[in-house]
Design a protein around this motif. Structure first.
Motif, PDB file in Angstrom:
ATOM      1  N   ASP A   6      13.346  16.655  -3.383  1.00 11.50           N
ATOM      2  CA  ASP A   6      12.099  17.375  -3.149  1.00 11.50           C
ATOM      3  C   ASP A   6      11.038  16.463  -2.557  1.00 11.50           C
ATOM      4  O   ASP A   6      10.219  16.877  -1.735  1.00 11.50           O
ATOM      5  N   SER A   7      11.048  15.198  -2.955  1.00 11.23           N
ATOM      6  CA  SER A   7      10.014  14.264  -2.491  1.00 11.23           C
ATOM      7  C   SER A   7      10.166  13.939  -1.017  1.00 11.23           C
ATOM      8  O   SER A   7       9.257  13.383  -0.399  1.00 11.23           O
ATOM      9  N   GLN A   8      11.340  14.281  -0.426  1.00 10.96           N
ATOM     10  CA  GLN A   8      11.556  13.982   0.983  1.00 10.96           C
ATOM     11  C   GLN A   8      10.849  14.970   1.904  1.00 10.96           C
ATOM     12  O   GLN A   8      10.801  14.760   3.114  1.00 10.96           O
ATOM     13  N   GLN A   9      10.330  16.057   1.360  1.00 16.71           N
ATOM     14  CA  GLN A   9       9.649  17.038   2.205  1.00 16.71           C
ATOM     15  C   GLN A   9       8.361  16.434   2.759  1.00 16.71           C
ATOM     16  O   GLN A   9       7.485  15.990   2.016  1.00 16.71           O
ATOM     17  N   GLN A  10       8.251  16.404   4.075  1.00 10.86           N
ATOM     18  CA  GLN A  10       7.105  15.771   4.729  1.00 10.86           C
ATOM     19  C   GLN A  10       5.842  16.624   4.563  1.00 10.86           C
ATOM     20  O   GLN A  10       5.849  17.832   4.809  1.00 10.86           O
ATOM     21  N   LYS A  11       4.770  15.996   4.140  1.00  6.70           N
ATOM     22  CA  LYS A  11       3.469  16.663   4.083  1.00  6.70           C
ATOM     23  C   LYS A  11       2.731  16.314   5.373  1.00  6.70           C
ATOM     24  O   LYS A  11       2.340  15.176   5.582  1.00  6.70           O
ATOM     25  N   PRO A  12       2.523  17.264   6.258  1.00  7.45           N
ATOM     26  CA  PRO A  12       2.052  16.953   7.607  1.00  7.45           C
ATOM     27  C   PRO A  12       0.736  16.188   7.657  1.00  7.45           C
ATOM     28  O   PRO A  12       0.508  15.439   8.587  1.00  7.45           O
ATOM     29  N   MET A  13      -0.148  16.368   6.680  1.00 10.76           N
ATOM     30  CA  MET A  13      -1.454  15.733   6.778  1.00 10.76           C
ATOM     31  C   MET A  13      -1.534  14.399   6.040  1.00 10.76           C
ATOM     32  O   MET A  13      -2.599  13.820   5.917  1.00 10.76           O
ATOM     33  N   GLN A  14      -0.402  13.893   5.548  1.00 10.84           N
ATOM     34  CA  GLN A  14      -0.416  12.570   4.951  1.00 10.84           C
ATOM     35  C   GLN A  14      -0.777  11.526   5.996  1.00 10.84           C
ATOM     36  O   GLN A  14      -0.516  11.685   7.184  1.00 10.84           O
ATOM     37  N   ARG A  15      -1.373  10.418   5.541  1.00  8.51           N
ATOM     38  CA  ARG A  15      -1.650   9.320   6.452  1.00  8.51           C
ATOM     39  C   ARG A  15      -0.337   8.758   6.992  1.00  8.51           C
ATOM     40  O   ARG A  15       0.674   8.717   6.300  1.00  8.51           O
ATOM     41  N   ALA A  16      -0.366   8.301   8.229  1.00  9.34           N
ATOM     42  CA  ALA A  16       0.843   7.763   8.833  1.00  9.34           C
ATOM     43  C   ALA A  16       1.205   6.390   8.271  1.00  9.34           C
ATOM     44  O   ALA A  16       2.369   6.005   8.270  1.00  9.34           O
ATOM     45  N   VAL A  17       0.205   5.647   7.813  1.00 14.63           N
ATOM     46  CA  VAL A  17       0.436   4.304   7.267  1.00 14.63           C
ATOM     47  C   VAL A  17      -0.426   4.116   6.028  1.00 14.63           C
ATOM     48  O   VAL A  17      -1.620   4.446   6.040  1.00 14.63           O
ATOM     49  N   GLN A  18       0.167   3.602   4.967  1.00 16.41           N
ATOM     50  CA  GLN A  18      -0.585   3.225   3.774  1.00 16.41           C
ATOM     51  C   GLN A  18      -0.095   1.854   3.315  1.00 16.41           C
ATOM     52  O   GLN A  18       1.085   1.689   3.012  1.00 16.41           O
ATOM     53  N   VAL A  19      -1.013   0.887   3.279  1.00 16.20           N
ATOM     54  CA  VAL A  19      -0.677  -0.485   2.894  1.00 16.20           C
ATOM     55  C   VAL A  19      -1.277  -0.776   1.526  1.00 16.20           C
ATOM     56  O   VAL A  19      -2.472  -0.566   1.300  1.00 16.20           O
ATOM     57  N   ILE A  20      -0.456  -1.246   0.624  1.00 17.10           N
ATOM     58  CA  ILE A  20      -0.901  -1.514  -0.744  1.00 17.10           C
ATOM     59  C   ILE A  20      -1.902  -2.665  -0.768  1.00 17.10           C
ATOM     60  O   ILE A  20      -1.834  -3.586   0.064  1.00 17.10           O
ATOM     61  N   ASP A  21      -2.856  -2.614  -1.701  1.00 17.60           N
ATOM     62  CA  ASP A  21      -3.831  -3.700  -1.797  1.00 17.60           C
ATOM     63  C   ASP A  21      -3.234  -4.854  -2.606  1.00 17.60           C
ATOM     64  O   ASP A  21      -2.146  -4.758  -3.187  1.00 17.60           O
ATOM     65  N   ALA A  22      -3.956  -5.974  -2.652  1.00 17.53           N
ATOM     66  CA  ALA A  22      -3.433  -7.188  -3.285  1.00 17.53           C
ATOM     67  C   ALA A  22      -3.153  -6.980  -4.763  1.00 17.53           C
ATOM     68  O   ALA A  22      -2.131  -7.449  -5.290  1.00 17.53           O
ATOM     69  N   ALA A  23      -4.045  -6.269  -5.439  1.00 14.65           N
ATOM     70  CA  ALA A  23      -3.861  -6.051  -6.875  1.00 14.65           C
ATOM     71  C   ALA A  23      -2.630  -5.192  -7.144  1.00 14.65           C
ATOM     72  O   ALA A  23      -1.840  -5.476  -8.060  1.00 14.65           O
ATOM     73  N   GLY A  24      -2.468  -4.143  -6.341  1.00 14.90           N
ATOM     74  CA  GLY A  24      -1.304  -3.281  -6.520  1.00 14.90           C
ATOM     75  C   GLY A  24      -0.005  -4.015  -6.240  1.00 14.90           C
ATOM     76  O   GLY A  24       0.991  -3.845  -6.957  1.00 14.90           O
ATOM     77  N   ALA A  25       0.000  -4.843  -5.193  1.00 16.70           N
ATOM     78  CA  ALA A  25       1.201  -5.608  -4.866  1.00 16.70           C
ATOM     79  C   ALA A  25       1.540  -6.591  -5.970  1.00 16.70           C
ATOM     80  O   ALA A  25       2.708  -6.766  -6.336  1.00 16.70           O
ATOM     81  N   ALA A  26       0.514  -7.240  -6.515  1.00 12.52           N
ATOM     82  CA  ALA A  26       0.746  -8.199  -7.600  1.00 12.52           C
ATOM     83  C   ALA A  26       1.315  -7.504  -8.833  1.00 12.52           C
ATOM     84  O   ALA A  26       2.210  -8.033  -9.510  1.00 12.52           O
ATOM     85  N   ALA A  27       0.829  -6.303  -9.124  1.00 21.91           N
ATOM     86  CA  ALA A  27       1.326  -5.563 -10.281  1.00 21.91           C
ATOM     87  C   ALA A  27       2.809  -5.221 -10.121  1.00 21.91           C
ATOM     88  O   ALA A  27       3.597  -5.344 -11.064  1.00 21.91           O
ATOM     89  N   LEU A  28       3.198  -4.827  -8.928  1.00 25.25           N
ATOM     90  CA  LEU A  28       4.611  -4.508  -8.697  1.00 25.25           C
ATOM     91  C   LEU A  28       5.468  -5.774  -8.737  1.00 25.25           C
ATOM     92  O   LEU A  28       6.562  -5.778  -9.320  1.00 25.25           O
ATOM     93  N   ARG A  29       4.974  -6.818  -8.127  1.00 29.56           N
ATOM     94  CA  ARG A  29       5.745  -8.061  -8.065  1.00 29.56           C
ATOM     95  C   ARG A  29       5.974  -8.664  -9.434  1.00 29.56           C
ATOM     96  O   ARG A  29       7.024  -9.265  -9.711  1.00 29.56           O
ATOM     97  N   ASN A  30       5.010  -8.489 -10.300  1.00 30.67           N
ATOM     98  CA  ASN A  30       5.072  -9.113 -11.632  1.00 30.67           C
ATOM     99  C   ASN A  30       5.614  -8.179 -12.707  1.00 30.67           C
ATOM    100  O   ASN A  30       5.526  -8.488 -13.895  1.00 30.67           O
ATOM    101  N   MET A  31       6.176  -7.055 -12.308  1.00 25.92           N
ATOM    102  CA  MET A  31       6.619  -6.062 -13.275  1.00 25.92           C
ATOM    103  C   MET A  31       7.732  -6.585 -14.185  1.00 25.92           C
ATOM    104  O   MET A  31       7.776  -6.297 -15.378  1.00 25.92           O
ATOM    105  N   GLY A  32       8.647  -7.356 -13.611  1.00 28.54           N
ATOM    106  CA  GLY A  32       9.742  -7.878 -14.420  1.00 28.54           C
ATOM    107  C   GLY A  32      10.764  -6.810 -14.775  1.00 28.54           C
ATOM    108  O   GLY A  32      10.726  -5.681 -14.270  1.00 28.54           O
ATOM    109  N   VAL A  33      11.683  -7.156 -15.654  1.00 23.85           N
ATOM    110  CA  VAL A  33      12.756  -6.246 -16.085  1.00 23.85           C
ATOM    111  C   VAL A  33      12.714  -6.128 -17.605  1.00 23.85           C
ATOM    112  O   VAL A  33      12.717  -7.144 -18.307  1.00 23.85           O
ATOM    113  N   PRO A  34      12.648  -4.918 -18.139  1.00 25.33           N
ATOM    114  CA  PRO A  34      12.560  -4.755 -19.592  1.00 25.33           C
ATOM    115  C   PRO A  34      13.886  -5.099 -20.282  1.00 25.33           C
ATOM    116  O   PRO A  34      14.967  -4.923 -19.700  1.00 25.33           O
TER     117      PRO A  34
END
Length: 470
Positions: A19-47
């Motif tokens: 379902d998530s593959q359905q394209q929403k026509p008015m979405q932005r063409a590019v979205q770049v994560i900010d530094a804080a968001g990238a750091a949070a993903l990078r540091n997530m680790g494995v439970p």
């Protein structure tokens, strides 16, 4: 291994991803994560203990996947877009779920038979003879590497490799130089030929370079032609290159990673005149055949050349030897373990048919023509390369601006487009100057999308020009 996940929960998760593959026509063409968001993903680790599948899937879909260039957005016009068909995604899901090892006939005879048949069909579409063969690879880079390895082995004795010379144009894709480097050639063994006003390889310069290299005691062995360059969609003079290669005994490789797909459009296959004369050809299905990454093909004029470079016979593979009408695809390329990449393209073509695929390719060419038409209706725009194979390049100019300031203006237009998010339009360099570039191949993009994109670029340009001249 599902851990605590029930089969029912797993099936629901698969449906949710679809379902998530359905394209929403008015979405932005590019979205770049900010530094804080990238750091949070990078540091997530494995439970140490697993998390609920639904929670992890939510994080995947909401916190990770949105931060990307939406290569499948109808108005993503940068690089070579990737507007993958949902049918390709379905084929890839089925392939992944069944997890076929497509290295040998023993392990995947059904998928191997499909791959053989599809390679034969694709080869026939570009005019290669019945002797042709090939295999599916990850993409154009691996296809070029595979073909150039064969070219080296067919045209050079081992002691000649140090004096060998390869010829490309200044518009040839960078993966070619990378591939030549990987298989042992130094930068000074690669000649970059100039291009003409249409950004196609200059044949007089090529012939002259070959003569000079021969006179210097070097050994020319391959010309890499382009069928649809990344910058402009230009096609090199393929028949003339074939004639020159025949005259001097060189291998002719065609990088058709982007443009070879035009062979499936009856209205546009003539743009590729001579492509069937190649000794080898690279072709990406994850570009203009609307497949998910990565799905490329390498085709050979003579199928037996591939195993001559890649076939090995270790003792642990002896039980997988084949009969004459069977193929172990691990003998044809660098990969031993390989997925069944052909299956998703096969599923797509079986459902759509070749006519619908050709129509979608022709639509991309029309999109670029609409963009060019709109550009010519606005003052202050130069079309640097007209619409060809769904690509058009252009540049805003303003009286009183130096060439350097004009470059800065066009870079500013691209930045404004990315900030706005309506369409992704980036820059490239042609003849030493910065230009804007549109590559439009999405089947769902419309004439209105193209004209509105140009109107917005024009507005961004006039705002940016005012700032530069104040």
């Amino acid at each position: 291994m599902l851990g605590d996940v029930t089969p029912q929960a797993f099936a629901k998760a698969v449906s949710r991803v679809g379902d998530s593959q359905q394209q929403k026509p008015m979405q932005r063409a590019v979205q770049v994560i900010d530094a804080a968001g990238a750091a949070a993903l990078r540091n997530m680790g494995v439970p140490a203990k697993g998390r609920p599948l639904n929670d992890v899937l939510t994080q995947l879909l909401e916190d990770i996947h949105p931060w990307r260039a939406k290569m499948d957005h109808p108005r993503f016009f940068a690089f070579i877009p990737g507007p993958a068909s949902p049918l390709s995604a379905l084929g890839e899901l089925a392939t992944a779920m069944h997890n076929a090892h497509a290295g040998s006939w023993l392990q995947s005879s059904g998928a191997s038979a499909i791959e053989m048949g599809l390679i034969e069909w694709l080869a026939s579409r570009v005019g290669l003879p019945a002797t042709a063969g090939g295999l599916f690879v990850s993409g154009g880079s691996m296809a070029n590497l595979t073909a150039l390895t064969v070219a080296r082995d067919q045209k050079l004795a081992p002691h000649e490799r140090s004096i060998a010379v390869a010829y490309v144009s200044e518009q040839t894709h960078s993966s070619v130089a990378k591939g030549l480097k990987i298989i042992g050639f130094l930068p000074d063994q690669i000649r970059r030929m100039p291009t003409d006003d249409a950004f196609a390889m200059d044949m007089a310069a090529l012939a002259c370079a070959m003569e000079q290299d021969r006179a210097a005691g070097l050994k020319p062995f391959v010309v890499i032609a382009s069928a649809g360059t990344t910058n402009t969609g230009s096609v090199d003079p393929l028949r003339a290159i074939r004639a020159l290669c025949d005259q001097h005994g060189l291998w002719m490789h065609v990088d058709g990673a982007y443009g070879a797909s035009a062979a499936l459009s009856p209205a546009h296959r003539g743009l590729l005149d001579g492509i069937g004369e190649a000794d080898s050809l690279s072709w990406d299905a994850h570009k203009w055949l609307f497949q998910t990454y990565g799905c490329g093909m390498v085709l050979m004029r003579h199928r037996e050349h591939l195993p001559q470079s890649f076939h090995t016979r270790p003792e642990y593979l002896r039980d997988a030897q084949t009969d004459a009408d069977q193929v172990n695809h691990w003998d044809l390329g660098a990969e031993l373990t390989r997925p069944a990449r052909a299956m998703k393209l096969w599923l797509t073509l079986q459902v759509l048919g070749s006519q619908a695929m050709g129509d979608a390719i022709a639509h991309g060419c029309q999109l670029a023509q609409w963009a060019e038409d709109e550009l010519r209706q606005h003052a202050g725009w130069d079309v640097v390369s007209p619409a060809q194979l769904a690509i058009v390049t252009f540049r805003m100019t303003q009286p009183g601006l130096s060439p350097e300031d004009t470059d800065a203006l066009n870079r500013a237009i691209s930045r404004r487009a990315l900030e706005d998010g309506f369409a992704a339009v980036l820059t490239t360099q042609l003849k030493g100057r910065t230009v804007l570039r549109i590559c439009a191949i999405h089947p769902d993009a419309t004439e209105l999308d193209m004209r509105e994109t140009i109107r917005r670029l024009d507005a961004y340009g006039r705002e940016s020009a005012m700032a530069l001249t104040l």
